[in-house]
Scaffold this active site. Structure first.
Site, PDB file in Angstrom:
ATOM      1  N   ASP A 231       0.871  -1.189   0.000  1.00 24.18           N
ATOM      2  CA  ASP A 231       0.000   0.000   0.000  1.00 24.18           C
ATOM      3  C   ASP A 231       0.902   1.230   0.000  1.00 24.18           C
ATOM      4  OD1 ASP A 231      -2.195   2.002   0.681  1.00 24.18           O
ATOM      5  OD2 ASP A 231      -3.347   0.154   0.841  1.00 24.18           O
ATOM      6  N   HIS A 273     -12.643  -0.513  -8.464  1.00 25.72           N
ATOM      7  CA  HIS A 273     -13.799   0.404  -8.571  1.00 25.72           C
ATOM      8  C   HIS A 273     -13.419   1.850  -8.225  1.00 25.72           C
ATOM      9  CE1 HIS A 273     -15.579   0.094  -4.180  1.00 25.72           C
ATOM     10  NE2 HIS A 273     -14.270   0.209  -4.164  1.00 25.72           N
TER      11      HIS A 273
END
Ligand code: SAM
Ligand SMILES: COc1cc(-c2oc3cc(O)cc(O)c3c(=O)c2O)cc(OC)c1OC
Length: 373
Positions: A231, A273
């Site tokens: 991340d 998304h």
């Protein structure tokens, strides 16, 4: 113009009212979370808490008891469903008990889901909804940028008080969602944990895996597997030292648009998304490079957990479809992202060079898709 009957006109007016006032329901949920109404119902609710018990537990002043009663009623209808309401005998006080939804809002609920509503009531997120009309008529910027002057991800990386608060709420919301999803991914069995998705997998990367809830569960269930969370640096900073993580779990700060560590399997949960098609293809190409192996005969794959939008008239129930449509609108306004139907997913996987895919399961409105290099 088509003439409507009087009955249709009245029904249409009610529909307008219903959706005009829906924000009062959301705000009542916010109020219930902040005042810890579910906890008060829980503490006094054996089998149900009376209105006067709640009023005294929550210290509602006499001038507000009517308003409090109105709010409890709104939160206890069949469609809101946050509390169930009973009246033993006619004329007696109304009593409230918890429902599955309000149980998820109890302060110490193991799967507490209060952080997503709280995230969406934070001024930086809440306020973007009020500029949709002006935003829609201009090019490029997201509605979030119009109001906050930075993209969602840049804002979260900031050090101002509101940015730090929003970052805390956002990663808490992701943790609460991941805690629910983990149960569906790694299934407890007699004497251990098992998952078809991870059978034969020796190494695993959770791409943009946040604070590592899913990867920690996978690492704990499969101690032989080398697990990595990739991340942004500011997200994983300090996490390995935070302790409590299995020894086979590592945190790597990096950029999924540049490279993803090689592994037998990579996971993209609630990532694609957030992005437009062009960005998704870049991320997918990095994931494909990560799971392409070195020409041996092993099975490598990528797992995507995201919504596959149902088509109009599909078997999906109305609530599932309504949630998908709301997430689609949220992604479009907040991040320039989108929810996708199966054909759109297929197009992305093909463009990134993957050979095939299979939708292998569902978790609520989301699907689990295996994608093969
Ligand atoms: C919607 S969250 C999903 C987190 C996690 N997969 C989950 O489901 O809980 C999106 C994640 O993408 C991360 N992210 C955004 N841009 C990134 C980048 N360029 N490289 C790596 N991670 C990124 C964010 O920090 C965040 O953790
Ligand atoms: C907490 O449960 C879920 C969260 C998401 C979710 O929520 C977001 C909220 C934001 O303000 C910005 C975001 O980028 C996101 C997400 O990317 C994101 O995935 C999604 C869920 O299911 C689709 C959750 O579970 C219901």
């Amino acid at each position: 113009m088509e003439e409507n009957s009087q009955e249709e006109l009245v029904e249409a007016q009610s529909q307008i009212w219903r959706w005009t006032f829906s924000h009062l329901i959301s705000m009542s949920i916010k109020c219930a979370i902040h005042l810890r109404i579910p906890d008060a119902v829980h503490q006094h609710g054996e089998p149900a808490a009376s209105l006067s018990q709640l009023i005294s537990a929550l210290r509602i002043p006499p001038s507000k008891t009517h308003a409090f009663r109105c709010m409890m009623r709104v939160l206890s209808t069949r469609s809101t469903g946050f509390f169930s309401v009973q009246q033993e005998e006619e004329g007696e006080e109304l009593c409230y008990s918890l429902t599955p939804a309000s149980r998820l809002l109890l302060r110490h609920a193991p799967l507490n889901q209060a952080s997503l509503p709280l995230l969406h009531f934070h001024p930086a997120v809440r306020d973007y909804c009020s500029v949709l009309d002006t935003w829609l008529l201009e090019e490029n910027r997201t509605a979030f940028e119009v109001v906050n002057g930075a993209s969602f991800w840049d804002y979260l990386a900031g050090s101002s008080g509101p940015a730090r608060e929003l970052k805390g709420l956002f990663y808490d919301a992701m943790v609460s969602d991941s805690n629910l999803v983990v149960n569906a991914l790694v299934v407890p069995t007699v004497g251990g944990r098992e998952s078809l998705l991870f059978r034969g997998v020796r190494s695993f990367v959770d791409v943009a895996g946040g604070t590592g809830i899913v990867a920690a569960a996978v690492a704990g269930a499969f101690p032989e597997m080398k697990c990595v969370v990739l991340d942004l640096p500011h997200v994983v900073e300090g996490l390995p030292a935070a302790g409590g993580h299995p020894g086979n779990l590592e945190f790597v700060g990096g950029d999924m648009f540049r490279s993803v560590p090689s592994a037998d399997a990579v996971l993209l949960k609630s990532i694609l998304h957030n992005w437009d098609d062009e960005s998704c293809v870049k991320i997918l190409k990095c994931c494909k490079a990560a799971v392409s192996g070195d020409g041996d005969q092993r099975v490598y794959n990528m797992i995507v957990i995201d919504m596959v939008m149902s088509e109009v008239g599909s078997d999906d129930d109305d609530l599932s479809r309504e949630i998908q449509l709301c997430f689609d609108l949220m992604m479009a306004t907040l991040l320039n992202g989108k929810e996708r139907n199966e054909m759109e997913w297929k197009g992305l996987f093909e463009e990134a060079g993957f050979s095939n895919y299979k939708i292998v399961g569902k978790i609520g409105p989301r699907s689990i898709i295996e994608v093969y290099p």
